[in-house]
Design a protein around this motif. Sequence first.
Motif, PDB file in Angstrom:
ATOM      1  N   LEU A 192       0.773  -1.375   0.059  1.00 17.01           N
ATOM      2  CA  LEU A 192      -0.029  -0.093   0.075  1.00 17.01           C
ATOM      3  C   LEU A 192       0.973   1.286  -0.037  1.00 17.01           C
ATOM      4  O   LEU A 192       0.735   2.272  -0.767  1.00 17.01           O
ATOM      5  CB  LEU A 192      -0.991   0.060   1.449  1.00 17.01           C
ATOM      6  N   LEU A 193       1.872   1.116   0.688  1.00 19.08           N
ATOM      7  CA  LEU A 193       3.050   2.411   0.521  1.00 19.08           C
ATOM      8  C   LEU A 193       3.511   2.597  -0.894  1.00 19.08           C
ATOM      9  O   LEU A 193       3.428   3.775  -1.195  1.00 19.08           O
ATOM     10  CB  LEU A 193       4.111   2.185   1.508  1.00 19.08           C
ATOM     11  N   GLN A 194       3.460   1.461  -1.589  1.00 17.30           N
ATOM     12  CA  GLN A 194       4.082   1.783  -2.969  1.00 17.30           C
ATOM     13  C   GLN A 194       2.755   2.343  -3.697  1.00 17.30           C
ATOM     14  O   GLN A 194       3.219   3.146  -4.562  1.00 17.30           O
ATOM     15  CB  GLN A 194       4.370   0.309  -3.492  1.00 17.30           C
ATOM     16  N   THR A 195       1.633   1.688  -3.505  1.00 16.23           N
ATOM     17  CA  THR A 195       0.400   2.454  -4.244  1.00 16.23           C
ATOM     18  C   THR A 195       0.416   3.937  -3.769  1.00 16.23           C
ATOM     19  O   THR A 195       0.301   4.670  -4.842  1.00 16.23           O
ATOM     20  CB  THR A 195      -0.706   1.762  -3.770  1.00 16.23           C
ATOM     21  N   ARG A 196       0.536   4.282  -2.735  1.00 13.84           N
ATOM     22  CA  ARG A 196       0.246   5.830  -2.387  1.00 13.84           C
ATOM     23  C   ARG A 196       1.683   6.661  -2.659  1.00 13.84           C
ATOM     24  O   ARG A 196       1.699   7.891  -3.012  1.00 13.84           O
ATOM     25  CB  ARG A 196       0.117   6.021  -1.212  1.00 13.84           C
ATOM     26  N   ALA A 197       2.858   6.026  -2.832  1.00 10.86           N
ATOM     27  CA  ALA A 197       4.041   6.699  -2.949  1.00 10.86           C
ATOM     28  C   ALA A 197       4.310   7.132  -4.442  1.00 10.86           C
ATOM     29  O   ALA A 197       4.762   8.259  -4.842  1.00 10.86           O
ATOM     30  CB  ALA A 197       5.387   5.998  -2.566  1.00 10.86           C
ATOM     31  N   THR A 198       3.799   6.068  -5.579  1.00 12.09           N
ATOM     32  CA  THR A 198       4.200   6.332  -6.692  1.00 12.09           C
ATOM     33  C   THR A 198       3.835   7.424  -7.384  1.00 12.09           C
ATOM     34  O   THR A 198       4.468   8.288  -7.989  1.00 12.09           O
ATOM     35  CB  THR A 198       3.601   5.067  -7.591  1.00 12.09           C
ATOM     36  N   PRO A 199       2.505   7.884  -7.254  1.00  5.45           N
ATOM     37  CA  PRO A 199       1.854   9.020  -8.079  1.00  5.45           C
ATOM     38  C   PRO A 199       2.210  10.429  -7.375  1.00  5.45           C
ATOM     39  O   PRO A 199       2.352  11.583  -7.912  1.00  5.45           O
ATOM     40  CB  PRO A 199       0.259   8.918  -7.722  1.00  5.45           C
ATOM     41  N   LEU A 200       2.844  10.491  -6.065  1.00  6.89           N
ATOM     42  CA  LEU A 200       3.452  11.648  -5.393  1.00  6.89           C
ATOM     43  C   LEU A 200       5.100  11.620  -5.725  1.00  6.89           C
ATOM     44  O   LEU A 200       5.521  12.683  -5.120  1.00  6.89           O
ATOM     45  CB  LEU A 200       3.030  11.503  -3.922  1.00  6.89           C
ATOM     46  N   ASP A 201       5.480  10.648  -6.491  1.00  4.48           N
ATOM     47  CA  ASP A 201       7.150  10.740  -6.732  1.00  4.48           C
ATOM     48  C   ASP A 201       7.730  10.587  -5.593  1.00  4.48           C
ATOM     49  O   ASP A 201       8.859  11.224  -5.412  1.00  4.48           O
ATOM     50  CB  ASP A 201       7.479  12.051  -7.445  1.00  4.48           C
ATOM     51  N   ILE A 202       7.204   9.778  -4.308  1.00  2.00           N
ATOM     52  CA  ILE A 202       7.910   9.530  -3.180  1.00  2.00           C
ATOM     53  C   ILE A 202       8.494   8.246  -3.695  1.00  2.00           C
ATOM     54  O   ILE A 202       7.967   7.537  -4.003  1.00  2.00           O
ATOM     55  CB  ILE A 202       7.076   9.260  -2.098  1.00  2.00           C
TER      56      ILE A 202
ATOM     57  N   ALA B 165      -9.353  15.950  -3.893  1.00  2.00           N
ATOM     58  CA  ALA B 165      -8.204  15.447  -3.050  1.00  2.00           C
ATOM     59  C   ALA B 165      -7.776  14.149  -3.479  1.00  2.00           C
ATOM     60  O   ALA B 165      -6.731  13.771  -3.690  1.00  2.00           O
ATOM     61  CB  ALA B 165      -8.933  15.485  -1.695  1.00  2.00           C
ATOM     62  N   SER B 166      -8.926  13.292  -4.058  1.00  2.00           N
ATOM     63  CA  SER B 166      -8.247  11.866  -4.569  1.00  2.00           C
ATOM     64  C   SER B 166      -7.606  11.971  -5.782  1.00  2.00           C
ATOM     65  O   SER B 166      -6.627  11.310  -6.121  1.00  2.00           O
ATOM     66  CB  SER B 166      -9.711  11.162  -4.886  1.00  2.00           C
ATOM     67  N   ALA B 167      -8.055  13.094  -6.792  1.00  3.30           N
ATOM     68  CA  ALA B 167      -7.244  13.260  -7.923  1.00  3.30           C
ATOM     69  C   ALA B 167      -5.791  13.645  -7.496  1.00  3.30           C
ATOM     70  O   ALA B 167      -4.803  13.067  -8.330  1.00  3.30           O
ATOM     71  CB  ALA B 167      -8.055  14.448  -8.890  1.00  3.30           C
ATOM     72  N   VAL B 168      -5.509  14.460  -6.749  1.00  2.00           N
ATOM     73  CA  VAL B 168      -3.965  14.841  -6.504  1.00  2.00           C
ATOM     74  C   VAL B 168      -3.284  13.780  -5.723  1.00  2.00           C
ATOM     75  O   VAL B 168      -2.225  13.687  -6.341  1.00  2.00           O
ATOM     76  CB  VAL B 168      -4.126  16.024  -5.324  1.00  2.00           C
ATOM     77  N   MET B 169      -3.960  12.910  -5.048  1.00  2.00           N
ATOM     78  CA  MET B 169      -3.167  11.633  -4.380  1.00  2.00           C
ATOM     79  C   MET B 169      -2.797  10.625  -5.648  1.00  2.00           C
ATOM     80  O   MET B 169      -1.901   9.989  -5.394  1.00  2.00           O
ATOM     81  CB  MET B 169      -4.386  11.066  -3.482  1.00  2.00           C
ATOM     82  N   ALA B 170      -3.649  10.732  -6.876  1.00  2.00           N
ATOM     83  CA  ALA B 170      -3.525   9.831  -7.871  1.00  2.00           C
ATOM     84  C   ALA B 170      -2.457  10.395  -8.625  1.00  2.00           C
ATOM     85  O   ALA B 170      -2.201  10.147  -9.899  1.00  2.00           O
ATOM     86  CB  ALA B 170      -4.653   9.489  -8.532  1.00  2.00           C
TER      87      ALA B 170
ATOM     88  N   GLY C 225      -2.995  -5.975 -12.233  1.00  2.00           N
ATOM     89  CA  GLY C 225      -3.344  -5.315 -10.827  1.00  2.00           C
ATOM     90  C   GLY C 225      -2.403  -4.242 -10.401  1.00  2.00           C
ATOM     91  O   GLY C 225      -1.284  -4.642 -10.288  1.00  2.00           O
ATOM     92  N   ILE C 226      -3.052  -3.123 -10.094  1.00  2.00           N
ATOM     93  CA  ILE C 226      -2.133  -2.182  -9.313  1.00  2.00           C
ATOM     94  C   ILE C 226      -2.125  -2.793  -7.815  1.00  2.00           C
ATOM     95  O   ILE C 226      -2.356  -3.713  -7.385  1.00  2.00           O
ATOM     96  CB  ILE C 226      -2.964  -0.757  -9.298  1.00  2.00           C
ATOM     97  N   THR C 227      -1.178  -2.048  -7.164  1.00  2.00           N
ATOM     98  CA  THR C 227      -0.585  -2.709  -5.799  1.00  2.00           C
ATOM     99  C   THR C 227      -1.975  -2.507  -4.827  1.00  2.00           C
ATOM    100  O   THR C 227      -2.866  -1.672  -5.247  1.00  2.00           O
ATOM    101  CB  THR C 227       0.570  -2.007  -5.389  1.00  2.00           C
ATOM    102  N   ALA C 228      -1.864  -2.800  -3.682  1.00  2.00           N
ATOM    103  CA  ALA C 228      -2.929  -2.847  -2.746  1.00  2.00           C
ATOM    104  C   ALA C 228      -3.599  -1.424  -2.503  1.00  2.00           C
ATOM    105  O   ALA C 228      -2.805  -0.396  -2.796  1.00  2.00           O
ATOM    106  CB  ALA C 228      -2.292  -3.502  -1.343  1.00  2.00           C
ATOM    107  N   ILE C 229      -4.884  -1.357  -2.329  1.00  2.00           N
ATOM    108  CA  ILE C 229      -5.513  -0.175  -1.807  1.00  2.00           C
ATOM    109  C   ILE C 229      -5.827  -0.266  -0.451  1.00  2.00           C
ATOM    110  O   ILE C 229      -5.993   0.580   0.302  1.00  2.00           O
ATOM    111  CB  ILE C 229      -6.944  -0.190  -2.847  1.00  2.00           C
ATOM    112  N   SER C 230      -6.236  -1.548   0.169  1.00  2.00           N
ATOM    113  CA  SER C 230      -6.230  -1.757   1.554  1.00  2.00           C
ATOM    114  C   SER C 230      -5.503  -2.926   1.991  1.00  2.00           C
ATOM    115  O   SER C 230      -4.804  -3.639   1.174  1.00  2.00           O
ATOM    116  CB  SER C 230      -7.846  -1.767   1.772  1.00  2.00           C
TER     117      SER C 230
END
Length: 950
Positions: free
Chosen positions: A182-192, A603-608, A740-745
Amino acid sequence: MKTDSFKLRHIGPSEKELDSMLDTIKVDSVDQLIYETVPDDILLDNPLNLPPALSEQEYSASMLKLAAKNKIFKTFIGLGYHEACLPAVIQRNILENPGWYTAYTPYQAEIAQGRLEALLNFQTMICDLTGMELANASLLDESTAAAEAMTMLFAVRSRDQKKNNVSKFFVSEEILPQTLSLLQTRATPLDIELVVGNHEEFDFSDSFYGAILQYPGKSGQVYDYADFTKKAHEAGIKVAVAADILSLVTLKSPGSFNADVVVGTTQRFGIPLGYGGPHAAYFATREEFKRNIPGRIIGITQDTNGNRALRMALQTREQHIKRDKATSNICTAQVLLAVMAGMYAVYHGPKGLTYIANKVHSYTHTLSQELKKLELQQVNATYFDTITLKADAAKTKEIAESKEVNFYYPDNETVSISLNEATTIDDINTILSIFAQLKGKTATKVNNIDVQTTTLPDHLQRTTEFLTNEVFNAYHSETELMRYIKKLERKDLSLNHSMIPLGSCTMKLNAASEMLPLSNPQWGNIHPFAPVAQAQGYQEVLKQLEDQLTEITGFAGTSLQPNSGAQGEFAGLMVIRAYHESRGDHNRNICLIPSSAHGTNPASAVMAGMKVVVTKATEEGNIDVEDLREKAIKHKDNLAALMVTYPSTHGVYESAIKEITKIIHDNGGQVYMDGANMNAQVGLTNPGAIGADVCHLNLHKTFAIPHGGGGPGVGPICVAEQLVPFLPGNPVIPSGGEKGITAISSAPWGSALACLISYGYITMLGADGLKSATIHAILNANYIKERLEGHYQTLYSGERGRAAHEMILDCRPFKAHGIEVTDIAKRLMDYGFHAPTVSFPVAGTIMIEPTESENKAELDRFCDALIAIRQEIAEATAENPNNVLKNAPHTQAMLTADTWDLPYTRAQAAYPLPYIADNKFWPSVRRVDDAYGDRNLICTCAPIEAYLEA
């Protein structure tokens, strides 16, 4: 009357009431009403292709048969999920009690003091155990809480770190696998940039802004992180710790070694495994980050009389205020589960929790010592409840499953065993017999285990007190706790008292027959990472629910993994992102969002990783098609998506919707439809017919999962054929699309236990019942609209003058009388009703949604209340604010006081209409002072006098 029809029991208006309602609306039939409400070109030609509806009795019997297909093994997998013992007093009085599970989010604090107190208990428990200064009122699961920590620390980077674009985040290799995904899912679009490694070898370079550690580690090893956090802070790196909540009873708290954020799950505090959820995660941090903490915080303030009162603190940080500037799209919590976990701590108290933690640890120590006698290598030098062995994983698995036992197997040569509160001496002997058979030896039988204080080294042991507040030391008998729970329940208005007419929130009946399976241990006691073959009952139900939702939405595939509407939004956009990238369109990052959209959309769009471009609305409240066309063409080379809610947030079926979706497709984008208003679509039209490509569904709205005081929710996504391959997966149990994308939950199927409720709702209504529910939701809304005609102005209507399933009433003209929309909301409490949605999506308005569950009599009571309030407004003057509206709500203490010096009678204050005397609900505090609470932010249980004196 067909008494075995669930439709009869769920839908409010009777056949007898229908004719009267149609007369009021001025139509001859419901068919005419639908014709005047829904655009012709989106109506479905054929009924939904669903099996015939089951009666409640047939459904209950079928669920028992399906439950029997689940194999309940003794499971020692761990990985953040543990079998827990739910005290019966909490199960009966909270989990199974509609007074708790049908309540709404506590935006109207005066009629929510009970659950606010329960959540304050939860926050206090978290602060005490973690050693942190501030905690929120829960998040969705441990992995999403960890992701929120990563993004919050990213947002609060130092000025130099932001200037130098420092974006590396260290992740300990001891992190749970689902959390890493899930960290991978959230990090990728934010360039973390995630850097996974051994924390003992970390170099603390200035290219990192943050780090996350697991405590204890996934292998069970307990590390001393004091030196790590000290060096990290010296290098300007902030540290998050994902901590097991029960271990913090005996281990020194993360706050004691200066962690910046602590996250985890409270599932093992009495919450069923439920194949993955729902469970309440926790998020604790330093007070300096109070303006950045995601989710909701409950705070202490005072009411008009200066008496102590509770409310949701810092509410202006909700995402519909911050929109695309938000650092999180979370707008919910897991309130019902947080209430239960907090009550578990109240029931057991510090001594009880200490006994439970010591028992788990002592059993683990005994098991470790006995396994050493069998000549097995135990890897962990220190541990709380998890030991890791070197052994042949395949052979161990074969023997263990023959004895109906589950372990976790990280690799071919490793076996991990996590014990829990429910572990018995018999279980210990079963485990020993498995490894004795593996080694060809005989295990010594364990007959007794001393519950020692701890075998942990002194430097790892907790030395500070916790749960010292009176609430955790007063209710340890069942009688005491039962009465405490009831005392809190009486302070809260729920659906078991009256309708909750919240626009956009769909507070419909949560039928008892839908809820009953949640109490069955054959549904509750399955670990989300148990072998799929052991969960065949779940697999059948979840597959059928996916198929039902796919059919209802007119799409090709469904993922149940997102465990809230906000997670569904994010998941849908990430699937769109993956689709574009699979085609080489890495540049497509523009997301068009109408100005009327719910604030979580931007907010979701920016996160993505998308850039938000807002499109205009017309004076009628609809999407300005020409402005949309102009912006779609302008951004056609980079257009990723449009986010659109249908019917609109303004409660109207926009006739141009198919033209709108075509514009997006013609310019290379995909259409994301926000499913918040699906209760006005099911059986009549669907996102596929409208031309959307993906939608999320709020199962806690349209599909009858109860709101639980602000959660749980479930937000599955349904997608068109081209997006099916990208549905989210899980690193432990294979699931999702082939690309599939990496985990959402955290869990493969999200909050699977709650999904049983929606499965029941759909299965018992069937195609005809679902369509009828939608029609009656529209009928009820238009009935209210007509009854209020001449008293209130409806802000927006469809082209033929009809509302959809909800409507917005304009209260701004009442300012001439000195009356604000808040005054109307508070006065409705005196009439026995929760206020509709206030000032969303238009400031100074109320948005009403009655749902299909309410009958004519209840609708009339509500309309009578609003009409009476309108007369009170007419009599009010801006020059004299001492009136029945400005002083609302009126409490029982006011009415029974010796003196009464207000310019209206006690009867006018408390009993303005005759029906109220039959079922009076008393707000427990007077109007809450939000400003005082924000100036004096107190979010734990210490008595307010202590802070006032300080």
